[in-house]
Design a protein around this motif. Sequence first.
Motif, mmCIF file in Angstrom:
data_model
loop_
_atom_site.group_PDB
_atom_site.id
_atom_site.type_symbol
_atom_site.label_atom_id
_atom_site.label_comp_id
_atom_site.label_asym_id
_atom_site.label_seq_id
_atom_site.Cartn_x
_atom_site.Cartn_y
_atom_site.Cartn_z
ATOM 1 N N SER A 542 -0.668 0.400 -4.249
ATOM 2 C CA SER A 542 -1.906 1.175 -4.304
ATOM 3 C C SER A 542 -1.656 2.667 -4.209
ATOM 4 C CB SER A 542 -2.846 0.739 -3.167
ATOM 5 O OG SER A 542 -2.328 1.155 -1.901
ATOM 6 N N GLY A 543 -0.383 3.058 -3.930
ATOM 7 C CA GLY A 543 -0.045 4.462 -3.794
ATOM 8 C C GLY A 543 -0.008 4.944 -2.353
ATOM 9 N N ARG A 544 -0.280 4.060 -1.402
ATOM 10 C CA ARG A 544 -0.286 4.443 0.019
ATOM 11 C C ARG A 544 1.149 4.618 0.526
ATOM 12 N NH1 ARG A 544 -0.224 1.336 4.871
ATOM 13 N NH2 ARG A 544 -0.120 -0.542 3.556
ATOM 14 N N LEU A 545 1.428 5.738 1.202
ATOM 15 C CA LEU A 545 2.748 5.979 1.776
ATOM 16 C C LEU A 545 2.958 5.038 2.957
ATOM 17 C CD1 LEU A 545 5.335 7.738 1.895
ATOM 18 C CD2 LEU A 545 4.109 9.211 3.512
ATOM 19 N N VAL A 546 4.034 4.233 2.903
ATOM 20 C CA VAL A 546 4.304 3.279 3.981
ATOM 21 C C VAL A 546 5.572 3.596 4.753
ATOM 22 C CG1 VAL A 546 3.042 1.414 2.831
ATOM 23 C CG2 VAL A 546 5.490 1.707 2.369
#
Length: 593
Positions: A542-546
């Motif tokens: 989704s493009g979320r930085l993890v």
Amino acid sequence: MVGVVAMDGRSRPPHRIGSIETPRARAACAAAAMIVVVLLGAIAPAARAQDPNRTATIFVGGFASDGASRHGIFGVDGSEALLDSIAALVGAPVAHGEATLPPDAAADMVYYGDTAPSYYTAADLTELSQVTAQWGGGVPRYALIVAKYARELLRRTGAKQVSIVSGSFGSEIVRWMIEKDLATLASSGAIARWLSVEGLIAGNWAASRNHLAQLIGLVDPLPIDVSHMNYDWVSANIHSPRDEVDSPLYASILLGSIASTDDSYENEALTDLMVSEQAWQPNDGLQAVADAQLDRVTARSEYAGLPPTLGLLRNTHLDIQYNRGGWADVATFLTQRRRVTIVMTGATIKNLSEPFYLLPSEVVLESRVRSPAVAARWGIDAPLNVREKEGGVAPMRKFSSAGEHQSFSELLYDGMVLPEETALDLDLHAEEIDYDWRYGVVETATKPYYDELGSGTLSVSTLAPGTYTFDTPGWSCTVAVSTHDYPFAPFDQGPATGVDPPGPARVALAIAPNPHVGDVRIRVAGLAAGAAPATLDVHDISGRLVRHMVGDAGEGFLWDGRGEHGAPLPAGVYLYRLVTPHGTWSGRSVLIR
């Protein structure tokens, strides 16, 4: 025909399978046996030198039920996890729309769509329009799109040649492109190697029976793509007989094929359809094994006077994306220069478990081939080739008495090996069949259906031709090994004689293993450790930085599949952005739980 109750309770006719020892396999085996004395290729025409360091790779994918009506831009870079996995093994960069790329870049290309790419000229548009109008679309249209994309990739990379890996329907498209010499790729020597993976080389069995095609996951009404898979269409428009490769355009291309043999896809729907028409044959759930082989290849079509390589895997049609042994097969085919062929030349059965009134004894000799070098370099222990009774793949042989010896040629392995490979390990196994509907053997209605004759491992050298003996208390066999070194430049080690020097050293993002269960290493290939500070950002789909990490570009990063606070992240696709003072690289991997 008398019915037989199958192991799963279904009623099936007692078909005797056609031997996997096809004309192509018999020719390869006979040649291999002779090479024990005379090195392969000693009297063959000289093969054209290749440099895999200056060869781009194109992945041409398979059929999509909505493909013929799909909107979007065709002839551009796509995104394929299997390509990412294989490219990661050899450290090749993957194209994702860059204007320029290194000469050994790999790219997944999109042939479905209705909008031309920006590099098409007015002449290109006219030519494609004419072909589409003439044929109604389908294979001829897609093949022209692939050919024009190949020319564009050569321009973007500065590569000398392209190699092609095609899957399923993509193989029929590539066959058309080569035999029709589209964009003069074949006649100009621009194609180095072609590996067909589970390909529709000779058409598709189900698609050749339109009343059955939709029952195995295709669609109704059938799109033009399916009609072009029909045996009759292939014979009428590509070559007759359809299972023969006969064109001098192939003589400058190293050919190979990989076929899968697990028919369990869609609950064995294809097998059931074949049985209903009394036409069962080994298959992978969507494609017949015989149709996925580059089988009947005429002398004028052979590269260096040798038949195409051939590998068998125990997969369903769609599962090579998870088979790491298959990844290694593809990676070595694309990059290596030494070919090894292993043939079982005969066997002796010492102890027959059959009573005299059930003789002859039906015996299947099984094999799995593993590579110690592949395991050491890439951590892949999966077999590179599998020929077993499951799926009716290993040939059945009949023995009438204890101690009987039979001479034959059964191909166990035929593929490329890593430069550090010194030996291959053969897992050999023999069983006597009491019941198996695929082999037409019905001697019992109760388990066990098979009697063990013995198994073990035989290690054979890949450095020189030789003969070997394998021995167990129940059976023994002889094995012949042959080798052939093609005049290719060593991969990533400089050019061969007569090949232009390579360009600057490759600098690309290497991700391995991919897919991965746990740890994955991400590094900039071509940079020495300590070359530059770097940061790595890991994002979910989704493009979320993890995860954010700081380290060294050359040494690389080891990500354990966990988020910032140490919690394991779910399975899925993860995106990487690696930043150094010298540039930014991106890539992705698949995390499996």
